[in-house]
Write a protein that holds these residues in place. Structure first.
Motif, mmCIF file in Angstrom:
data_model
loop_
_atom_site.group_PDB
_atom_site.id
_atom_site.type_symbol
_atom_site.label_atom_id
_atom_site.label_comp_id
_atom_site.label_asym_id
_atom_site.label_seq_id
_atom_site.Cartn_x
_atom_site.Cartn_y
_atom_site.Cartn_z
ATOM 1 N N LEU A 1 18.592 11.243 15.327
ATOM 2 C CA LEU A 1 20.261 10.863 15.172
ATOM 3 C C LEU A 1 20.611 11.292 13.997
ATOM 4 O O LEU A 1 20.004 11.300 12.771
ATOM 5 C CB LEU A 1 20.448 9.370 15.188
ATOM 6 C CG LEU A 1 19.923 8.422 16.360
ATOM 7 C CD1 LEU A 1 20.088 7.140 15.948
ATOM 8 C CD2 LEU A 1 20.781 8.720 17.588
ATOM 9 N N PRO A 2 21.944 11.999 13.870
ATOM 10 C CA PRO A 2 22.484 12.656 12.790
ATOM 11 C C PRO A 2 22.698 11.335 11.641
ATOM 12 O O PRO A 2 22.881 10.224 11.985
ATOM 13 C CB PRO A 2 23.674 13.050 13.088
ATOM 14 C CG PRO A 2 24.037 12.466 14.631
ATOM 15 C CD PRO A 2 22.762 12.178 15.210
ATOM 16 N N ARG A 3 22.302 11.802 10.392
ATOM 17 C CA ARG A 3 22.448 10.702 9.287
ATOM 18 C C ARG A 3 24.024 10.820 9.040
ATOM 19 O O ARG A 3 24.879 11.905 9.214
ATOM 20 C CB ARG A 3 21.622 11.140 8.216
ATOM 21 C CG ARG A 3 20.195 11.126 8.784
ATOM 22 C CD ARG A 3 19.157 11.244 7.553
ATOM 23 N NE ARG A 3 19.196 12.770 7.145
ATOM 24 C CZ ARG A 3 18.625 13.050 5.870
ATOM 25 N NH1 ARG A 3 18.135 12.165 4.984
ATOM 26 N NH2 ARG A 3 18.701 14.280 5.622
ATOM 27 N N ASP A 4 24.360 9.720 8.511
ATOM 28 C CA ASP A 4 25.801 9.597 8.233
ATOM 29 C C ASP A 4 25.667 9.872 6.629
ATOM 30 O O ASP A 4 24.887 10.014 6.105
ATOM 31 C CB ASP A 4 26.272 8.176 8.348
ATOM 32 C CG ASP A 4 25.475 7.129 7.653
ATOM 33 O OD1 ASP A 4 24.702 7.432 6.836
ATOM 34 O OD2 ASP A 4 25.899 6.106 7.889
ATOM 35 N N ALA A 5 27.207 10.197 6.307
ATOM 36 C CA ALA A 5 27.464 10.671 4.746
ATOM 37 C C ALA A 5 27.133 9.979 3.942
ATOM 38 O O ALA A 5 26.290 10.409 2.824
ATOM 39 C CB ALA A 5 29.085 10.877 4.637
ATOM 40 N N PRO A 6 26.917 8.456 3.991
ATOM 41 C CA PRO A 6 26.557 7.660 2.706
ATOM 42 C C PRO A 6 25.115 7.925 2.539
ATOM 43 O O PRO A 6 24.411 7.927 1.536
ATOM 44 C CB PRO A 6 26.749 6.380 3.056
ATOM 45 C CG PRO A 6 27.867 6.233 4.177
ATOM 46 C CD PRO A 6 27.710 7.854 4.804
ATOM 47 N N ASP A 7 23.903 7.874 3.805
ATOM 48 C CA ASP A 7 22.818 8.165 3.674
ATOM 49 C C ASP A 7 22.574 9.605 3.155
ATOM 50 O O ASP A 7 21.494 9.769 2.283
ATOM 51 C CB ASP A 7 22.321 8.110 5.326
ATOM 52 C CG ASP A 7 21.893 6.890 5.580
ATOM 53 O OD1 ASP A 7 22.360 5.903 5.050
ATOM 54 O OD2 ASP A 7 21.688 6.569 6.870
ATOM 55 N N LEU A 8 23.264 10.751 3.296
ATOM 56 C CA LEU A 8 22.948 11.851 2.902
ATOM 57 C C LEU A 8 23.226 12.196 1.477
ATOM 58 O O LEU A 8 22.657 12.740 0.811
ATOM 59 C CB LEU A 8 24.031 12.987 3.759
ATOM 60 C CG LEU A 8 23.490 13.284 5.084
ATOM 61 C CD1 LEU A 8 24.263 14.028 5.771
ATOM 62 C CD2 LEU A 8 21.914 13.902 4.731
ATOM 63 N N ALA A 9 24.262 11.449 1.053
ATOM 64 C CA ALA A 9 24.846 11.083 -0.293
ATOM 65 C C ALA A 9 23.627 10.404 -1.140
ATOM 66 O O ALA A 9 23.660 11.101 -2.240
ATOM 67 C CB ALA A 9 26.270 10.536 -0.441
ATOM 68 N N GLY A 10 23.325 9.316 -0.585
ATOM 69 C CA GLY A 10 22.132 8.734 -1.386
ATOM 70 C C GLY A 10 20.840 9.559 -1.503
ATOM 71 O O GLY A 10 20.377 9.571 -2.516
#
Length: 143
Positions: free
Chosen positions: A4-13
């Motif tokens: 599943l594509p990761r969401d922006a907060p997960d990527l930012a973290g």
């Protein structure tokens, strides 16, 4: 198996963790520069917030995030090293301002030059990766 594509907060973290870990791993390079001037990390941080005009201890304490007695202790250390000095305020002679001395300004310049030397892990990246990193970090600076 599809991911599943990761969401922006997960990527930012994840991005922040990677940047922070890299900064922590490269800390010895900065610490070495501080030690050449017999400074602690807190001394260095305090020195970087001094300017040529001077600021009262209370204002420095607020900027440094400490109480005035701790700020006084830090200023005393910098003053003993010849990096800072107390001068009378032009508007109120009862108030003492703390400013960087010429030696303090030169030390700040030397530290800044050392801090800005890229670690080997960074200089070994391909030019395309470095271009992307500069572009991305430039967006953060402007933000």
């Amino acid at each position: 198996m599809t991911t599943l594509p990761r969401d922006a907060p997960d990527l930012a973290g994840e991005a922040w963790r990677l940047m922070f870990d890299f900064l922590m791993r490269s800390a010895p390079q900065r610490l070495e520069a501080q030690q050449r001037h017999e400074l602690t990390p807190n001394d260095s941080r305090a020195l970087f917030l001094l300017d040529a005009e001077g600021k009262p201890i209370g204002a420095l304490a607020r900027e440094w995030g400490c109480d005035p007695s701790t700020a006084t202790w830090l200023v005393d250390r910098l003053e003993r090293s010849g990096l800072a000095e107390r001068i009378p305020s032009p508007g109120d002679r009862r108030v003492k301002l703390v400013r960087a001395t010429e030696k303090g300004a030169a030390t700040k310049n030397d530290l800044q030059a050392a801090y800005r030397q890229p670690p080997p892990e960074l200089t070994s990246l391909p030019a395309g990766d470095l271009d992307a990193l500069v572009r991305i970090l430039g967006k953060l600076r402007a933000g």
